[in-house]
Design a protein around this motif. Structure first.
Motif, short mmCIF file in Angstrom:
data_model
loop_
_atom_site.label_atom_id
_atom_site.label_comp_id
_atom_site.label_asym_id
_atom_site.label_seq_id
_atom_site.Cartn_x
_atom_site.Cartn_y
_atom_site.Cartn_z
N LEU A 154 0.39 -1.53 0.42
CA LEU A 154 0.12 -0.41 -0.22
C LEU A 154 0.65 1.55 0.40
CD1 LEU A 154 -2.84 -1.19 2.45
CD2 LEU A 154 -3.27 -0.78 0.00
N ALA A 155 1.76 1.41 1.09
CA ALA A 155 2.70 1.82 0.80
C ALA A 155 3.27 2.38 -0.56
CB ALA A 155 4.16 2.41 1.70
N ARG B 201 3.72 7.83 5.44
CA ARG B 201 2.79 7.31 6.66
C ARG B 201 2.29 5.81 6.97
NH1 ARG B 201 0.46 12.53 4.86
NH2 ARG B 201 0.77 13.86 6.74
N VAL B 202 2.43 5.48 5.80
CA VAL B 202 1.42 4.09 5.58
C VAL B 202 3.05 3.12 6.10
CG1 VAL B 202 1.28 2.40 4.38
CG2 VAL B 202 -0.05 4.36 4.27
N TYR B 203 4.61 3.46 5.39
CA TYR B 203 5.30 3.05 5.18
C TYR B 203 5.86 3.02 6.91
CZ TYR B 203 10.75 2.04 5.35
OH TYR B 203 12.05 1.30 5.37
N GLY B 204 6.10 4.48 7.71
CA GLY B 204 5.86 4.31 8.81
C GLY B 204 5.56 3.27 9.86
N CYS B 205 3.60 3.07 9.58
CA CYS B 205 3.17 1.85 10.42
C CYS B 205 3.03 0.46 10.00
CB CYS B 205 1.38 2.21 9.79
SG CYS B 205 -0.20 1.21 10.44
N VAL C 144 10.45 1.04 -1.00
CA VAL C 144 9.93 2.44 -0.79
C VAL C 144 10.99 2.82 0.25
CG1 VAL C 144 8.20 2.63 0.63
CG2 VAL C 144 7.61 0.76 -0.72
N ASP C 145 11.88 2.34 1.11
CA ASP C 145 12.46 3.19 1.77
C ASP C 145 13.43 3.68 0.81
OD1 ASP C 145 13.71 3.07 4.92
OD2 ASP C 145 14.76 2.87 3.05
N THR C 146 13.90 3.65 -0.33
CA THR C 146 15.32 3.96 -1.02
C THR C 146 14.24 4.96 -1.60
OG1 THR C 146 16.26 2.29 -1.59
CG2 THR C 146 16.10 3.43 -3.21
N ALA D 89 3.29 12.06 0.95
CA ALA D 89 4.04 12.11 2.66
C ALA D 89 2.71 10.30 3.20
CB ALA D 89 2.82 12.92 2.83
N ASP D 90 1.90 10.49 2.38
CA ASP D 90 0.21 9.70 2.41
C ASP D 90 1.65 7.52 2.70
OD1 ASP D 90 -1.35 10.79 3.23
OD2 ASP D 90 -2.64 10.57 1.80
N ALA D 91 2.39 7.91 1.44
CA ALA D 91 3.48 6.85 1.43
C ALA D 91 4.16 6.61 2.55
CB ALA D 91 3.70 6.58 0.12
#
Length: 212
Positions: free
Chosen positions: A144-145, A159-163, A186-188, A155-157
């Motif tokens: 999803l991220a 937040r979802v990654y942080g979750c 996603v991190d990169t 920004a949403d990506a």
């Protein structure tokens, strides 16, 4: 591994498919968890042929899931999409309707990887809703991220990654090969797109999110 070796010694190629499948399943499981992906995929192909010949629809479904995930893990995304479409069709009929969440989630992930976000989005929404219902939303957060990022919602990506990071840290579980590859991607992307302080702020916001 010792159990598989004992099964090998007992195995008879003349056995009916239902008995031969048990050894194949054990070998596939062992190879998968030993990160011997190519060997695992080869055995899955053999098991799929066996299932199709014997008319075992449940085994066909199971092997298609394994092969779809194997294709994604090896970067053969178009093959993963083809397997995913067949899986999705199988879930339209009994007895696989209960497995629809996994089929649509995996297909959405493969489509996102290919950049086909318009087709991936409704599937991802359905997968997320079904996962939220049974308390497993954390399992689909990595793709999803990625989808949010490719939709331009950076920004949403984040937040979802942080979750997702917080959920996996809480469970102390190891990501599967596909999920780990997506997580690293996603991190990169996020570290290239955002300033470090902004990314850390968004990750913290995501870590505090509930499923709702």
């Amino acid at each position: 591994a010792q159990a598989v070796q004992q099964m090998d010694r007992l195995h008879d190629a003349a056995w009916p498919p239902a008995l031969r499948w048990q050894l194949l399943k054990a070998r596939i499981w062992l190879l998968s968890y030993s990160d011997r992906l190519s060997e695992s995929v080869t055995l899955c192909e053999e098991a799929l042929r066996l299932a199709e010949v014997s008319g075992d629809e449940e085994l066909v479904f199971t092997m298609l899931v394994y092969l779809e995930q194997g294709a994604q893990a090896q970067g053969r995304t178009e093959d993963a999409v083809a397997r995913g479409r067949r899986l999705l069709e199988l879930t339209r009929h009994s007895p696989f309707s209960a497995q629809r969440k996994f089929a649509i989630g995996n297909l959405a992930t493969a489509l996102t990887d290919l950049g086909q976000v318009d087709e991936a989005l409704p599937l991802a929404r359905e997968a997320a809703a079904k996962s939220a219902q049974d308390g497993t939303l954390w399992e689909v957060l990595d793709p999803l991220a990625l989808l949010a990022f490719k939709l331009g919602r950076t920004a949403d990506a984040a937040r979802v990654y942080g979750c997702a990071e917080a959920a996996h840290a809480f469970r102390k579980g190891r990501r599967q090969v596909v999920e780990q590859r997506i997580r690293d991607q996603v991190d990169t992307m996020l570290r290239s797109a955002l300033q470090a302080d902004e990314l850390e702020r968004l990750l913290a916001e995501g870590a505090a999110l509930s499923d709702q």
